[in-house]
Design a protein around this motif. Structure first.
Motif, mmCIF file in Angstrom:
data_model
loop_
_atom_site.group_PDB
_atom_site.id
_atom_site.type_symbol
_atom_site.label_atom_id
_atom_site.label_comp_id
_atom_site.label_asym_id
_atom_site.label_seq_id
_atom_site.Cartn_x
_atom_site.Cartn_y
_atom_site.Cartn_z
ATOM 1 N N TYR A 110 70.836 53.638 24.912
ATOM 2 C CA TYR A 110 70.725 54.795 25.799
ATOM 3 C C TYR A 110 72.006 55.620 25.791
ATOM 4 O O TYR A 110 73.079 55.138 25.457
ATOM 5 C CB TYR A 110 70.395 54.357 27.228
ATOM 6 N N VAL A 111 71.824 56.888 26.189
ATOM 7 C CA VAL A 111 72.932 57.821 26.374
ATOM 8 C C VAL A 111 72.705 58.474 27.738
ATOM 9 O O VAL A 111 71.655 59.046 27.992
ATOM 10 C CB VAL A 111 72.970 58.900 25.266
ATOM 11 N N TRP A 112 73.700 58.378 28.614
ATOM 12 C CA TRP A 112 73.598 58.948 29.950
ATOM 13 C C TRP A 112 74.554 60.129 30.033
ATOM 14 O O TRP A 112 75.766 59.968 30.015
ATOM 15 C CB TRP A 112 73.940 57.911 31.003
ATOM 16 N N LYS A 158 69.216 60.261 34.999
ATOM 17 C CA LYS A 158 68.946 58.968 34.367
ATOM 18 C C LYS A 158 69.287 59.061 32.883
ATOM 19 O O LYS A 158 69.374 60.156 32.324
ATOM 20 C CB LYS A 158 67.493 58.536 34.575
ATOM 21 N N PRO A 159 69.463 57.910 32.254
ATOM 22 C CA PRO A 159 69.829 57.934 30.827
ATOM 23 C C PRO A 159 68.640 58.274 29.933
ATOM 24 O O PRO A 159 67.488 58.057 30.302
ATOM 25 C CB PRO A 159 70.304 56.499 30.573
ATOM 26 N N LYS A 160 68.941 58.804 28.765
ATOM 27 C CA LYS A 160 67.918 59.017 27.743
ATOM 28 C C LYS A 160 67.867 57.758 26.894
ATOM 29 O O LYS A 160 68.890 57.298 26.393
ATOM 30 C CB LYS A 160 68.244 60.232 26.893
ATOM 31 N N VAL A 189 79.065 62.785 27.886
ATOM 32 C CA VAL A 189 78.421 61.472 27.934
ATOM 33 C C VAL A 189 79.179 60.623 28.950
ATOM 34 O O VAL A 189 80.362 60.332 28.758
ATOM 35 C CB VAL A 189 78.432 60.784 26.547
ATOM 36 N N GLU A 216 78.202 57.457 29.869
ATOM 37 C CA GLU A 216 78.254 56.167 29.189
ATOM 38 C C GLU A 216 77.103 56.079 28.209
ATOM 39 O O GLU A 216 76.094 56.775 28.341
ATOM 40 C CB GLU A 216 78.219 54.997 30.174
ATOM 41 N N ALA A 217 77.283 55.225 27.215
ATOM 42 C CA ALA A 217 76.240 54.984 26.227
ATOM 43 C C ALA A 217 76.395 53.571 25.688
ATOM 44 O O ALA A 217 77.515 53.073 25.539
ATOM 45 C CB ALA A 217 76.326 55.991 25.086
#
Length: 132
Positions: A9-11, A17-19, A39, A41-42
């Motif tokens: 995921y990438v937030w 919400k994260p993708k 970004v 976090e990821a």
């Protein structure tokens, strides 16, 4: 980071919400400091090449950690498999490898005691939906 089929995921800073990525299409993440949105976090794992990335944005700078792991790590005595429920990811549970290292401990008469060294994201478990 190289363009690969990542699971993870990438937030982004402007999202609630994260993708989530399930490894179905190539993904390239550009991390440019000072750019908005950024970004937050990821966690991304390239399962085919056993490479995992952790990205965090702290005090205006990206902290990027690259880990390499092996399939055999899932069965090593000094590695445990950890599973966590993903926050705002609708059924995507996160799987990690936690690595342990023996270190002398003065409280235990200098006998070796296992201490955690690092936690490596290895993808999802129990994925309900396929998002892109």
């Amino acid at each position: 980071m190289e363009q690969r089929n990542y699971e993870g995921y990438v937030w982004m800073s402007d999202e609630s919400k994260p993708k989530v990525y399930n490894g179905g299409e190539p993904l390239a993440v550009e991390l440019i400091e000072g750019e908005n949105p950024f970004v937050i976090e990821a966690l991304l794992c390239d399962k085919a090449n056993h490479v995992s990335y952790s990205v965090k944005y702290v005090d205006g700078k990206y902290i990027i950690t690259r880990y390499e792991f092996e399939s055999a790590d899932f069965n090593r005595q000094t590695v445990t498999v950890e599973n966590f429920v993903g926050h705002r990811m609708e059924g995507h549970n996160l799987q990690f490898l936690r690595y342990w290292e023996a270190q002398k401990d003065p409280i235990c008469l200098d006998m070796p005691v296992l201490h955690p060294t690092h936690l490596v994201f290895t993808g999802f478990t129990n994925t309900k939906t396929q998002e892109k």
